[in-house]
Design a protein around this motif. Structure first.
Motif, short mmCIF file in Angstrom:
data_model
loop_
_atom_site.label_atom_id
_atom_site.label_comp_id
_atom_site.label_asym_id
_atom_site.label_seq_id
_atom_site.Cartn_x
_atom_site.Cartn_y
_atom_site.Cartn_z
N PHE A 34 64.31 45.30 46.22
CA PHE A 34 63.30 46.17 45.64
C PHE A 34 62.74 45.52 44.36
N TYR A 36 61.06 47.23 40.86
CA TYR A 36 60.71 48.41 40.09
C TYR A 36 59.92 47.97 38.86
N GLN A 38 58.65 49.32 34.90
CA GLN A 38 58.88 50.29 33.82
C GLN A 38 57.85 50.04 32.73
N LYS A 42 58.75 54.72 29.42
CA LYS A 42 58.63 55.50 30.65
C LYS A 42 59.85 55.27 31.54
N GLY A 43 59.94 56.05 32.60
CA GLY A 43 60.99 55.83 33.59
C GLY A 43 60.61 54.69 34.52
N LEU A 44 61.40 54.49 35.54
CA LEU A 44 61.18 53.40 36.49
C LEU A 44 60.44 53.91 37.72
N LEU A 46 59.17 52.76 41.67
CA LEU A 46 59.35 51.82 42.76
C LEU A 46 58.02 51.17 43.11
N LYS A 49 59.58 47.62 48.54
CA LYS A 49 60.93 47.41 49.04
C LYS A 49 60.91 46.55 50.29
N GLU A 88 57.71 46.08 32.05
CA GLU A 88 58.91 45.35 32.42
C GLU A 88 59.16 45.55 33.90
N PHE A 90 61.75 44.88 37.27
CA PHE A 90 63.13 44.66 37.66
C PHE A 90 63.23 44.34 39.14
N LYS A 94 70.29 46.18 46.87
CA LYS A 94 71.17 47.29 47.20
C LYS A 94 72.58 46.78 47.42
N LEU A 102 72.60 50.50 43.49
CA LEU A 102 71.68 49.41 43.23
C LEU A 102 72.24 48.48 42.15
N PHE A 104 70.81 45.72 39.44
CA PHE A 104 69.56 45.34 38.79
C PHE A 104 69.64 43.94 38.21
N GLY A 105 68.50 43.24 38.26
CA GLY A 105 68.35 42.04 37.47
C GLY A 105 68.12 42.41 36.02
N GLN A 106 68.03 41.38 35.18
CA GLN A 106 67.95 41.61 33.74
C GLN A 106 66.56 42.06 33.30
#
Lengths: 114, 113
Positions: A34, A36, A38, A42-44, A46, A49, A88, A90, A94, A102, A104-106
């Protein structure tokens, strides 16, 4: 175990030029991947995928990503950057269980210059 | 936004005090998750729930506990807050085939002084 590595912590492009955000993954089996986004404070959200269907995945806002098993990569691209793309991003894989966890990458910060 | 709300949205507390964050969803999703976001680390899973009263640990669960007494609410508790728990906390729900999509709440910014 699954993992992802985002190869750039910061990418800067000019408005109207192509965007490339790089992601490599590690997985012992065919992964679900995936991207994502941000936006500041704010939130993340999608973006797109990959779940073992078509290797070229199209997402929202003109973004797409290509799954390349031979290179273990899942890079995110967009032909022409817009100022609103500054955010940003990400790359996410999965986890191995059926619990939907999930990893996550950095993160990569995309700067878009006028 | 998958009908997810988080409360409070901002909180400042002192070291050693208990803190509870609430995640509320309105779409009857089975799976719920708590993550923390710190610079350079992306998001890391704290705990998750796969049903009422069914929870399990994530990769950074030390110092945190969770409870889920109703489908719609997933609570994250810091029993005794420490400065290392200063972070932004996100709740998420999973939906779709094989729970392949997660949708995130707006986040709670917690500062522990």
């Amino acid at each position: 175990a699954q993992s992802v590595t985002q190869l750039d912590s910061h990418v800067s492009v000019s408005e109207g030029t192509p965007v490339l955000l790089r992601c490599n993954y590690s997985s012992s089996y065919s992964p679900s991947l995936f991207w994502y986004v941000q936006h500041p404070n704010k939130g993340l959200q999608l973006l797109l995928k990959y779940t073992s269907a078509a290797t070229l995945v199209k997402g929202i806002n003109g973004f797409e990503a290509e799954f390349k098993k031979s290179e273990t990569s899942f890079h995110l691209t967009k032909p022409s950057a817009h100022m609103s793309d500054a955010a940003e991003y990400f790359c996410v894989v999965k986890g191995s269980s059926n619990t939907g966890k999930l990893i996550f990458g950095q993160g990569t910060t995309l700067q878009v210059k006028p | 936004d998958a009908g997810i709300t988080q409360s409070p949205r901002h909180k400042v507390t002192e070291t050693g005090t208990p803190v509870t964050l609430r995640c509320h969803q309105t779409e009857n999703h089975r799976y719920m998750y708590w993550y923390r976001q710190d610079p350079g680390h992306g998001l890391r899973l704290i705990h998750y729930s796969y049903g009422v009263k069914d929870t399990d640990k994530g990769e950074v669960s030390d110092g945190y506990s969770v409870s889920r007494s109703k489908t719609e609410d997933f609570l994250l508790t810091l029993e005794s807050a420490t400065s290392s728990q200063t972070s932004v906390y996100f709740c998420a729900v999973a939906r779709g085939e094989y729970f392949n999509e997660q949708f995130f709440g707006p986040g709670t910014r917690l500062t522990v002084l």
